[in-house]
Design an enzyme around this catalytic site. Structure first.
Site, PDB file in Angstrom:
ATOM      1  N   CYS A  27      26.338  44.498  40.021  1.00 53.05           N
ATOM      2  CA  CYS A  27      27.189  45.350  39.177  1.00 53.05           C
ATOM      3  C   CYS A  27      26.781  45.328  37.707  1.00 53.05           C
ATOM      4  O   CYS A  27      26.859  46.350  37.028  1.00 53.05           O
ATOM      5  CB  CYS A  27      28.646  44.962  39.374  1.00 53.05           C
ATOM      6  SG  CYS A  27      29.158  45.313  41.082  1.00 53.05           S
TER       7      CYS A  27
ATOM      8  N   HIS B  14      39.044  47.671  45.613  1.00 55.26           N
ATOM      9  CA  HIS B  14      38.839  48.369  46.882  1.00 55.26           C
ATOM     10  C   HIS B  14      40.116  48.513  47.701  1.00 55.26           C
ATOM     11  O   HIS B  14      40.906  47.568  47.789  1.00 55.26           O
ATOM     12  CB  HIS B  14      37.840  47.587  47.746  1.00 55.26           C
ATOM     13  CG  HIS B  14      36.477  47.447  47.164  1.00 55.26           C
ATOM     14  ND1 HIS B  14      35.699  48.512  46.784  1.00 55.26           N
ATOM     15  CD2 HIS B  14      35.719  46.338  46.917  1.00 55.26           C
ATOM     16  CE1 HIS B  14      34.537  48.076  46.339  1.00 55.26           C
ATOM     17  NE2 HIS B  14      34.519  46.763  46.390  1.00 55.26           N
TER      18      HIS B  14
ATOM     19  N   ASP C  85      33.448  42.939  36.105  1.00 57.32           N
ATOM     20  CA  ASP C  85      33.941  42.306  37.343  1.00 57.32           C
ATOM     21  C   ASP C  85      34.145  40.791  37.271  1.00 57.32           C
ATOM     22  O   ASP C  85      33.756  40.068  38.213  1.00 57.32           O
ATOM     23  CB  ASP C  85      32.980  42.618  38.511  1.00 57.32           C
ATOM     24  CG  ASP C  85      32.893  44.095  38.844  1.00 57.32           C
ATOM     25  OD1 ASP C  85      33.486  44.921  38.123  1.00 57.32           O
ATOM     26  OD2 ASP C  85      32.219  44.433  39.837  1.00 57.32           O
TER      27      ASP C  85
ATOM     28  N   LYS D 123      36.886  50.473  39.866  1.00 55.36           N
ATOM     29  CA  LYS D 123      35.792  51.118  40.593  1.00 55.36           C
ATOM     30  C   LYS D 123      35.824  50.681  42.043  1.00 55.36           C
ATOM     31  O   LYS D 123      36.443  49.668  42.372  1.00 55.36           O
ATOM     32  CB  LYS D 123      34.444  50.779  39.941  1.00 55.36           C
ATOM     33  CG  LYS D 123      34.099  49.304  39.968  1.00 55.36           C
ATOM     34  CD  LYS D 123      32.876  49.038  39.108  1.00 55.36           C
ATOM     35  CE  LYS D 123      32.429  47.599  39.198  1.00 55.36           C
ATOM     36  NZ  LYS D 123      31.954  47.176  40.511  1.00 55.36           N
TER      37      LYS D 123
ATOM     38  N   HIS E 281      36.433  41.806  49.949  1.00 56.35           N
ATOM     39  CA  HIS E 281      36.626  41.235  48.602  1.00 56.35           C
ATOM     40  C   HIS E 281      37.339  42.239  47.693  1.00 56.35           C
ATOM     41  O   HIS E 281      37.272  43.451  47.925  1.00 56.35           O
ATOM     42  CB  HIS E 281      35.265  40.861  47.981  1.00 56.35           C
ATOM     43  CG  HIS E 281      34.395  42.055  47.726  1.00 56.35           C
ATOM     44  ND1 HIS E 281      33.616  42.630  48.707  1.00 56.35           N
ATOM     45  CD2 HIS E 281      34.228  42.816  46.624  1.00 56.35           C
ATOM     46  CE1 HIS E 281      32.990  43.679  48.204  1.00 56.35           C
ATOM     47  NE2 HIS E 281      33.349  43.837  46.939  1.00 56.35           N
TER      48      HIS E 281
END
Ligand SMILES: [Zn+2]
Length: 209
Positions: free
Chosen positions: A151, A48, A8, A106, A81
């Site tokens: 994460c 997302h 990430d 993810k 985010h």
């Protein structure tokens, strides 16, 4: 085979982003120096939909930092985010992507969050990362990125569960510390689970470290 997993390292998780890890961008030069030392490099990307259930903005009257129940799991509410196809979801510009074999997204399922690069938080769906690494004969993974206490931690813990010899390159990660001490506790939890904690110099200068 040894793989490096970059967790990430996206615009929203560095200063100026929606959910910035303090000084999160400072790990980028070190991550770039580490990459050539690995047989295989993969990256995870928080990705997302705008209506994701982990966003406080999608729950009337709720604020970031509050806890809710999401699909039967306790869920911290975050600021909006890493929304798909936005600037915030892009990888940090200075990150060297030339050596990457694959990116695993993810957090794409609206109803459940996904801290780990391997599974969602309920271990209901896999991202494909575990099967991919096994198909490539990877036996050892090294984890770096953002954020140490979310994460990165859950990616490393799942890697151990999946049978990979797992290492955390501590200085190539940075954490959020929502509560003081969260990062220290996360590193301790990983160590107890069997993750080897090391510093980048051990890989960059193995003779002297
Ligand atoms: Zn997220």
């Amino acid at each position: 085979m040894k793989a490096l997993i970059l967790v990430d390292i996206q615009n929203d998780f560095v200063p100026g982003g929606a959910l910035a890890v303090p000084e999160g961008d400072l790990i980028v030069p070190l991550v770039n120096r580490l990459q050539p030392h690995f047989d295989l490099v993969v990256a995870t990307q928080d990705w997302h939909p705008a209506n994701h259930g982990s966003f406080a903005a999608n729950h009337a009257g709720r604020n970031p930092g509050e806890m809710i129940d999401l699909a039967g799991l306790p869920q911290i509410l975050w600021p909006t985010h890493c929304v798909q196809d936005t600037e915030g979801a892009k990888f940090v510009a200075g990150l060297d992507r030339r050596q990457w074999d694959r990116v695993f997204t993810k957090g794409t399922d609206t109803g459940i969050d996904s801290y780990s690069g391997f599974f969602d938080n309920g271990h209901r769906q896999a991202t494909g990362l575990g099967d991919y690494l096994k198909a490539k004969q990877v036996t050892e993974v090294y984890v770096v990125g953002l954020a140490t206490d979310y994460c990165v931690k859950f990616t490393a813990l799942d890697a151990v569960q999946l049978g990979f010899k797992t290492h955390l390159i501590e200085d190539a990660c940075l954490g959020v510390n929502l509560q003081p001490g969260d990062v220290v506790a996360a590193v301790d939890e990983m160590k107890k689970a069997g993750v080897e904690i090391l510093r980048a110099e051990k890989i960059l200068e193995p003779a002297t470290a």
